[in-house]
Design a protein around this motif. Sequence first.
Motif, short mmCIF file in Angstrom:
data_model
loop_
_atom_site.label_atom_id
_atom_site.label_comp_id
_atom_site.label_asym_id
_atom_site.label_seq_id
_atom_site.Cartn_x
_atom_site.Cartn_y
_atom_site.Cartn_z
N ASP A 63 28.75 3.85 9.37
CA ASP A 63 29.11 4.71 8.24
C ASP A 63 27.80 5.12 7.57
O ASP A 63 27.12 4.29 6.98
CB ASP A 63 30.00 3.95 7.26
CG ASP A 63 30.30 4.72 5.98
OD1 ASP A 63 30.13 5.96 5.97
OD2 ASP A 63 30.70 4.08 4.99
N THR A 114 29.41 10.32 7.24
CA THR A 114 29.51 10.59 8.67
C THR A 114 29.69 9.27 9.39
O THR A 114 28.98 8.30 9.11
CB THR A 114 28.24 11.30 9.19
OG1 THR A 114 28.16 12.60 8.62
CG2 THR A 114 28.26 11.43 10.71
N ALA A 125 30.63 9.36 19.83
CA ALA A 125 31.52 10.18 19.00
C ALA A 125 30.95 10.25 17.60
O ALA A 125 30.22 9.36 17.16
CB ALA A 125 32.94 9.60 18.98
N ARG A 126 31.34 11.33 16.89
CA ARG A 126 30.88 11.57 15.52
C ARG A 126 32.01 12.22 14.74
O ARG A 126 32.72 13.07 15.25
CB ARG A 126 29.66 12.49 15.56
CG ARG A 126 29.15 12.93 14.22
CD ARG A 126 27.97 13.87 14.38
NE ARG A 126 26.85 13.19 14.97
CZ ARG A 126 25.64 13.11 14.44
NH1 ARG A 126 25.38 13.71 13.30
NH2 ARG A 126 24.68 12.45 15.04
N HIS A 127 32.12 11.83 13.47
CA HIS A 127 33.10 12.44 12.57
C HIS A 127 32.47 12.57 11.19
O HIS A 127 31.96 11.58 10.65
CB HIS A 127 34.37 11.60 12.47
CG HIS A 127 35.34 12.14 11.47
ND1 HIS A 127 36.21 13.16 11.76
CD2 HIS A 127 35.55 11.81 10.17
CE1 HIS A 127 36.92 13.43 10.69
NE2 HIS A 127 36.53 12.63 9.71
N SER A 128 32.50 13.76 10.62
CA SER A 128 32.00 13.96 9.26
C SER A 128 33.19 14.13 8.33
O SER A 128 34.16 14.80 8.66
CB SER A 128 31.11 15.20 9.19
OG SER A 128 29.92 14.96 9.92
N MET A 131 37.72 9.38 5.65
CA MET A 131 38.97 9.04 6.32
C MET A 131 39.53 7.78 5.66
O MET A 131 38.77 6.98 5.11
CB MET A 131 38.74 8.74 7.81
CG MET A 131 38.53 9.94 8.66
SD MET A 131 38.76 9.56 10.43
CE MET A 131 37.21 8.83 10.85
N GLY A 135 43.03 6.05 9.70
CA GLY A 135 42.31 7.11 10.41
C GLY A 135 41.05 6.61 11.08
O GLY A 135 40.74 6.98 12.21
N ILE A 136 40.30 5.76 10.38
CA ILE A 136 39.06 5.19 10.95
C ILE A 136 39.39 4.38 12.20
O ILE A 136 38.75 4.53 13.24
CB ILE A 136 38.32 4.34 9.91
CG1 ILE A 136 37.82 5.20 8.75
CG2 ILE A 136 37.16 3.57 10.56
CD1 ILE A 136 37.33 4.41 7.54
N TRP A 139 40.75 6.71 15.06
CA TRP A 139 39.66 7.54 15.60
C TRP A 139 38.75 6.68 16.49
O TRP A 139 38.37 7.09 17.59
CB TRP A 139 38.89 8.18 14.46
CG TRP A 139 37.72 8.99 14.90
CD1 TRP A 139 37.74 10.28 15.34
CD2 TRP A 139 36.36 8.57 14.96
NE1 TRP A 139 36.47 10.69 15.66
CE2 TRP A 139 35.59 9.66 15.43
CE3 TRP A 139 35.71 7.38 14.65
CZ2 TRP A 139 34.22 9.58 15.61
CZ3 TRP A 139 34.33 7.30 14.82
CH2 TRP A 139 33.61 8.39 15.30
N THR A 140 38.42 5.49 16.02
CA THR A 140 37.53 4.59 16.78
C THR A 140 38.18 4.19 18.09
O THR A 140 37.57 4.29 19.16
CB THR A 140 37.18 3.34 15.94
OG1 THR A 140 36.57 3.77 14.73
CG2 THR A 140 36.26 2.41 16.70
N ASN A 143 38.38 7.05 20.64
CA ASN A 143 37.10 7.41 21.24
C ASN A 143 36.56 6.31 22.15
O ASN A 143 35.73 6.61 23.03
CB ASN A 143 36.09 7.78 20.16
CG ASN A 143 36.33 9.17 19.65
OD1 ASN A 143 36.11 10.15 20.35
ND2 ASN A 143 36.84 9.28 18.44
#
Length: 146
Positions: A63, A114, A125-128, A131, A135-136, A139-140, A143
């Motif tokens: 993070d 991010t 993987a990347r997310h800006s 969340m 969601g975290i 998403w993890t 990916n």
Amino acid sequence: MSTTRQIVCGHCGRINRLPVERAPEGARCGACHQPIFTGHPIEVNEATFGRHVAGSDIPVLVDVWAPWCGPCRAMAPMFERAAQALEPGVRLLKLNSDSAPALSSRLNISGIPTLLLMRGGREIARHSGAMDTRGIVAWTEANLTR
């Protein structure tokens, strides 16, 4: 296939080798004897970031945040809860972009918060944007299965 996996201690930074067949939940560091996994993200700087990313055989979720960032502060407790859900399969790190501007630049951070998911020393993987915990985690996990 290796019979051990390397995991960096969040307390002292020592690399520990844990047998693959041993459950990592109760593992303690061979150097400082603290639990290797605590269910909490680890604050890192430039030096400790590199050690965790390069020295761990497990995926690392970072993070990238800053203390002045409202969405970052709002997401902090969500990231904390995500650590409880994702450890010991994933190591969670917090990197203050204000304290590590050179590293943030090398990582091409253009907005915060991010999330960076890394495995084997490289970004996968990347997310800006902020969340929630669900969601975290989703998403993890999504990916990691790619």
